[in-house]
Motif scaffolding. Sequence first.
Motif, PDB file in Angstrom:
ATOM      1  N   ALA A  40       0.792  -1.214  -0.162  1.00  0.00           N
ATOM      2  CA  ALA A  40      -0.460   0.182  -0.293  1.00  0.00           C
ATOM      3  C   ALA A  40       0.902   1.106  -0.100  1.00  0.00           C
ATOM      4  O   ALA A  40       0.397   2.313  -1.119  1.00  0.00           O
ATOM      5  CB  ALA A  40      -0.669   0.294   1.156  1.00  0.00           C
ATOM      6  N   ALA A  41       1.601   0.928   0.598  1.00  0.00           N
ATOM      7  CA  ALA A  41       3.110   2.265   1.422  1.00  0.00           C
ATOM      8  C   ALA A  41       4.404   2.105   1.227  1.00  0.00           C
ATOM      9  O   ALA A  41       4.164   1.169   2.369  1.00  0.00           O
ATOM     10  CB  ALA A  41       1.955   3.813   2.156  1.00  0.00           C
ATOM     11  N   LEU A  80      -1.256   5.509   8.915  1.00  0.00           N
ATOM     12  CA  LEU A  80      -1.838   5.723   7.360  1.00  0.00           C
ATOM     13  C   LEU A  80      -2.109   4.024   7.714  1.00  0.00           C
ATOM     14  O   LEU A  80      -3.938   3.481   8.048  1.00  0.00           O
ATOM     15  CB  LEU A  80      -1.018   5.271   6.514  1.00  0.00           C
ATOM     16  CG  LEU A  80      -1.566   4.039   5.015  1.00  0.00           C
ATOM     17  CD1 LEU A  80      -2.492   5.119   4.705  1.00  0.00           C
ATOM     18  CD2 LEU A  80      -0.228   4.077   4.555  1.00  0.00           C
ATOM     19  N   SER A  81      -2.172   3.317   8.703  1.00  0.00           N
ATOM     20  CA  SER A  81      -2.433   1.735   9.079  1.00  0.00           C
ATOM     21  C   SER A  81      -3.831   2.192   9.658  1.00  0.00           C
ATOM     22  O   SER A  81      -4.797   1.582   9.864  1.00  0.00           O
ATOM     23  CB  SER A  81      -1.297   1.320   9.562  1.00  0.00           C
ATOM     24  OG  SER A  81      -1.706  -0.402   9.560  1.00  0.00           O
ATOM     25  N   ALA A 134      -5.920   1.722   3.917  1.00  0.00           N
ATOM     26  CA  ALA A 134      -4.763   1.228   2.470  1.00  0.00           C
ATOM     27  C   ALA A 134      -5.122  -0.581   2.692  1.00  0.00           C
ATOM     28  O   ALA A 134      -4.480  -0.914   3.032  1.00  0.00           O
ATOM     29  CB  ALA A 134      -3.679   1.169   3.964  1.00  0.00           C
ATOM     30  N   ILE A 174       1.899  -2.059   4.691  1.00  0.00           N
ATOM     31  CA  ILE A 174       2.652  -0.936   3.943  1.00  0.00           C
ATOM     32  C   ILE A 174       3.924  -1.195   5.076  1.00  0.00           C
ATOM     33  O   ILE A 174       3.813  -2.108   6.156  1.00  0.00           O
ATOM     34  CB  ILE A 174       2.051  -0.190   5.922  1.00  0.00           C
ATOM     35  CG1 ILE A 174       0.574   0.267   5.527  1.00  0.00           C
ATOM     36  CG2 ILE A 174       2.912   1.551   6.210  1.00  0.00           C
ATOM     37  CD1 ILE A 174      -0.627   1.318   6.179  1.00  0.00           C
TER      38      ILE A 174
END
Length: 316
Positions: A288-289, A302-303, A308, A312
């Motif tokens: 995802a990132a 973000l998590s 996401a 990650i």
Amino acid sequence: MRAVQFTEYGPPGVVHVADVEAPHAGPGEIRVAVRVSGVASGEVRIRSGALREVVPVTFPFRTGFDAAGVVDEVGAGVTGVGVGDEVFGMTTTAMRGANADFAILAAWAPKPAAWSWEEAGGAAGSVETATRVLDRLAVRAGHTVLIQGAAGAVGTIAVQLAVGRGATVIGTASEHNHDILRALGAEPTTYGAGLAERVRVLAPAGVDAVFDCAGGSLPDLIAIAGDPARVVTIADLTAAAYGVHLSHGAPSDNTGAAVGAGADPLAVHGLAIAVTLAGEGRLRVPVAAAFPLAEAAAAHELSESRHAPGKIVLVS
């Protein structure tokens, strides 16, 4: 060396990089110079304090359960791997600490050539978890499996491993993630109200097993499965109240008793299965990132958003 840790419960901002003493490989272990490591959603919940009643921690808490890198130390009794080898793997659940410049791995496998470092760094924890649950559900060829929360880090791997066993997979996710699930081999549907009816349309003969990666929907999932014994969750701490098994690999001397179920044996054999499937082009790790190690707090943020798709990771 640098290592990601937190010294108190709180928002993502409590996560920081500290200078700590580098670990060394003990018997049966290897040390890797970490290229990429994974961000574990369970650790995000631990950091927030949401699990403080069921997962006691000692501060500072060093984060990271899976990593990929280059072997630079081999412990006593270890064979089949040497300094300079590229591997991916996991720490012990008690030690963790993979979000760092160097990490001690207790289980590992060769890094598949088809995977980027980002894929390899985020793979091991999800592979182990997905394999552990699919094994408990005895998923095999000809079965139909519902995976709730199929677009997440574990869900995307579980879809592919179940398809690799010859199962038909239905996966729930937000509609904007449906193309991702189709590409992985699942038939997508949305979660929420009316799920049982949507699943009935997709699987008129019913489903054989339900793998819950999301939490919060056990009554509906049990109704779909027809029996709580055919549902396993990794996300819902109320599982015991519904007769559903909560699968986790936390040490049984702390978390196990608190959540009402002992830890399941870690399915480290899943790493070798993943290598085989990756070599056949049948297992990718959706990322995802990717954040620099120094931006671990942003990765946690973000998590925590739960928006996401995939894993990650942190780049060392």
